[in-house]
Structure formats: structure tokens, C-alpha cells
Design an enzyme around this catalytic site. Structure first.
Site, short mmCIF file in Angstrom:
data_model
loop_
_atom_site.label_atom_id
_atom_site.label_comp_id
_atom_site.label_asym_id
_atom_site.label_seq_id
_atom_site.Cartn_x
_atom_site.Cartn_y
_atom_site.Cartn_z
N SER A 27 0.80 -1.32 0.01
CA SER A 27 -0.02 -0.01 0.02
C SER A 27 0.86 1.10 -0.15
O SER A 27 0.39 2.28 -0.47
CB SER A 27 -1.11 0.08 1.08
N GLY A 62 -1.78 -4.15 1.12
CA GLY A 62 -1.93 -5.20 2.00
C GLY A 62 -0.94 -6.42 1.72
O GLY A 62 -1.16 -7.65 2.49
N ASN A 94 4.46 -5.57 5.09
CA ASN A 94 3.42 -6.52 5.86
C ASN A 94 4.30 -7.84 6.15
O ASN A 94 3.46 -8.86 6.19
CB ASN A 94 2.18 -6.56 4.69
N ASP A 224 -2.81 7.00 9.47
CA ASP A 224 -1.96 6.30 10.65
C ASP A 224 -0.49 6.78 10.40
O ASP A 224 -0.29 7.88 9.82
CB ASP A 224 -2.02 4.70 10.44
N HIS A 227 0.96 5.19 6.11
CA HIS A 227 0.44 5.51 4.83
C HIS A 227 0.45 7.06 4.67
O HIS A 227 -0.29 7.88 5.30
CB HIS A 227 -1.12 5.11 4.66
#
Ligand code: NAG
Ligand code: NAG
Ligand code: NAG
Ligand code: NAG
Ligand code: NAG
Ligand code: NAG
Ligand code: NAG
Length: 279
Positions: A27, A62, A94, A224, A227
């Protein structure tokens, strides 16, 4: 008759008229980033190449090196490649953790955590009720890279982005273990001699965050600390381009911007590197 068929034979394309740069990532790179008004840096890369190349941002939110492999996303890029194309691979957001038994796409580790280690370690788990032999980050990235090299592409293995370096109020940056893994993968694939180049994207993005300062950086993490908003995602694209320019990759020759225009108070300058770094 024979003459004209000779001519048409010679027109069979062995490569695209202009090279395509494919991007594999998560992402922090993908179109629409982590959603909610955030953006991935890969969306801006085309602006530093003008009409010299086409950018295909295949990054997907993701994903990890593991799930990008399982879902056939590396295979789809390999399918599309022709000699002369480039692939940028940037993962590590991730990938961290220890694979758990019994995960599904929405529970547990969501089927995306790699087996820890820098070698050929394997973790055996069930995912979606199916036994999965989970490989390390390095195994997944090397496997995909070899497929791309066989298709005549050249590669950039890029260090993952940092999170918000000002999140505690002070500037803090420690390179992720995936920076080391990405550098190691580049070396193990043969490095620049084999057409595989490492970009210290995380280091250059952290340098840019330091220069931007706390207020601007904090304002550009609206959702957050992972991102970025479009403005900062564009800066991270520029940081990647500076990192590329500071290395030896021929992809840097296709960048429209002069190094002198990229280096400066916004992004900083080339980071000192020694001859062992495969940039
Ligand atoms: C992001 O947006 C989605 C809807 O598109 C919403 O469900 C989610 O809660 C939002 N997340 C954050 C962290 O704002
Ligand atoms: C290697 O890549 C192929 C094609 O993407 C894929 O089918 C296979 O599962 C991969 N193996 C590993 C160990 O990553
Ligand atoms: C972008 O690359 C993907 C493979 O990752 C391919 O399926 C898709 O068709 C490409 N898109 C364009 C517009 O070429
Ligand atoms: C998952 O379960 C299998 C057998 O049910 C076991 O062999 C394996 O070690 C377990 N893996 C983890 C990571 O707990
Ligand atoms: C896994 O198996 C259980 C028991 O057979 C079943 O209830 C569940 O729906 C399955 N889950 C998936 C993701 O296939
Ligand atoms: C290169 O120039 C283009 C056009 O002005 C700009 O959009 C892009 O951000 C620049 N890239 C860098 C790395 O400065
Ligand atoms: C080169 O730089 C790397 C990473 O910064 C470091 O680990 C290594 O020790 C350096 N090697 C030499 C010969 O200075």
C-alpha cells in the site's frame, strides 16, 4: 513476395518501443495507497521519466512478498515482461512476524507474514485450511527475480519505506531488517553485473522526512503512521529517484531530471556508500 515477408519478419517486436517499468509492492507504493485519501509513491514515478518509459504500478495494498507470490501477482508481471523492461520490487511493510496456523485472509497473520530468517528457512502452517510451506522474504524475492531476469528484464530491489520518523515528536530512523534483506537479495542475485540494483529508498525517504521537519511530516500522515498523504508520497517518489540517480543503474539514465535539480534542501544529497553496496 519473399522480399516483403522478410520486411514484415524484421518488424516483429523483440522489445517494446519504450521500456515498461513494473512496480511490485504494498500500500505504500500502490494506487490509492492505504485508501482514505492516502497515496502510494509508485503513482508519481511516471513524472520523472516523461515519455521515455511507461510505468505500470502493479503494487497492491495489504500484500507481502509471500502473498504477492501466492496470488500470482509476480507471475502476472513476468507474463507481461519483454526484454528491456524493468521491475522494481519493494516489500517489507506487511512481511514481519511469525506465521501462524489457522489464519485466513482476514484473521491471524492474514496469510502474509514470511518465515523469519535470511536464508532458506521454511515455516509450515495451514492458511485457509490449506498447508502452506512459507518461505523467507529472500526466497520469495529471489524466486520472482530469477523469473524476471529470464524474461530479459533488469531489476531494482528497493528498501521499504520507513513509517513516520517524527511520530514520537523527535526524529528517529532505524533501518528495517528488510533493508538488509533487500541488499542481501541484490548481492545474492549477482548485483549490478547481473542487472540487479539496490536502492536505499528507506534511507532517502528518512532523509527527506528529516529535512521536511516534524510539522509537515506529521500533517502528511492523515490516517496512521504508515500511509502518507499525496504530497508526501510524491516526495517519497522523488527520494526513490534520487537514490536511483546516486547508484549505477542504467534506469537512472532515463530519468528526465538532472541530478543537480533533485539534490537540494528538500531531499538532501547522495548518501555515502562504499563499494560493497550493490547500488
Ligand atoms: C478508511 O476508510 C474506510 C472506508 O473506505 C473505513 O472503513 C476505515 O475505517 C477508514 N480507516 C481509517 C483508519 O480511517
Ligand atoms: C516461484 O515463482 C512461481 C511463479 O510466480 C510461483 O508459482 C512459485 O510458487 C514461486 N515459488 C516460491 C518458493 O516462491
Ligand atoms: C500492468 O501489469 C499487469 C501485471 O502486473 C498486467 O496484468 C496489466 O495488464 C498491466 N496494465 C497495463 C495497463 O499494461
Ligand atoms: C502448524 O500445525 C502443524 C500441524 O498441525 C505443525 O506441524 C506446525 O508446526 C504448526 N506451525 C506453527 C507455526 O505453529
Ligand atoms: C476450514 O474448515 C472448517 C472446518 O471444516 C470450515 O468450517 C471453514 O469454513 C474452513 N475455512 C476456510 C477458510 O476454508
Ligand atoms: C522531475 O520533473 C518532473 C516535472 O517537473 C516532476 O514532476 C518530478 O517530480 C521531478 N522528479 C524529481 C525526482 O525531482
Ligand atoms: C560498507 O557499508 C556497509 C553498509 O553501510 C557496511 O556494513 C560495511 O561494513 C562497509 N564495508 C566496508 C568495507 O567499509
Amino acid at each position: 513476395m519473399q522480399f516483403s515477408s522478410l520486411i514484415s519478419l524484421s518488424l516483429v517486436p523483440l522489445s517494446h518501443a519504450i521500456p515498461v517499468i513494473y512496480i511490485a509492492g504494498d500500500s505504500t507504493t500502490a494506487p490509492d495507497g492505504g485508501h482514505n485519501g492516502t497515496q502510494g509513491w509508485g503513482e508519481y514515478l511516471q513524472y520523472s521519466f516523461s515519455a521515455n518509459t511507461r510505468v505500470n504500478n502493479s503494487a497492491y495494498a495489504g500484500r507481502s512478498a509471500r502473498s504477492f507470490t501466492r496470488e500470482g501477482r509476480f507471475a502476472a508481471i513476468a507474463e507481461a515482461l519483454v526484454p528491456g523492461d524493468w521491475v522494481i520490487i519493494e516489500f517489507g511493510i506487511n512481511d514481519a512476524g511469525i506465521p501462524q496456523n489457522g489464519s485466513t485472509s482476514t484473521t491471524g497473520d492474514k496469510g502474509r507474514v514470511d518465515c523469519p530468517g535470511s536464508g532458506e528457512e521454511v515455516c509450515v502452517v495451514t492458511y485457509n485450511n490449506v498447508t502452506e510451506y512459507v518461505q523467507t522474504f529472500g526466497t520469495y524475492v529471489k524466486n520472482a527475480s530469477r523469473l524476471f531476469l529470464e524474461k530479459g528484464a533488469k531489476l531494482v530491489i528497493s528498501e521499504r519505506l520507513p513509517t513516520n520518523s517524527w511520530q514520537t515528536g523527535e526524529f528517529k530512523f532505524t533501518p528495517s531488517v528488510y533493508a538488509y534483506y533487500s541488499m542481501l537479495v541484490t548481492q545474492e542475485l549477482g548485483g549490478p553485473k547481473a542487472g540487479v540494483y539496490f536502492v536505499q529508498h528507506g534511507q532517502y525517504a528518512a532523509q527527506a522526512q528529516k529535512l521536511l521537519g516534524k510539522d509537515i511530516v506529521k500533517a502528511n500522515y492523515p490516517m496512521d503512521n504508515t500511509h502518507p498523504a499525496p504530497y508526501l508520497a510524491d516526495i517519497f517518489h522523488q527520494a526513490f529517484v534520487l537514490g536511483l540517480k546516486c547508484g549505477t543503474s542504467p534506469l537512472a539514465d532515463l530519468i528526465v531530471n538532472a541530478t543537480a535539480r533533485i539534490e537540494g534542501p528538500l531531499l538532501g544529497t547522495c548518501i555515502q556508500a562504499n563499494a560493497t553496496l550493490p547500488i
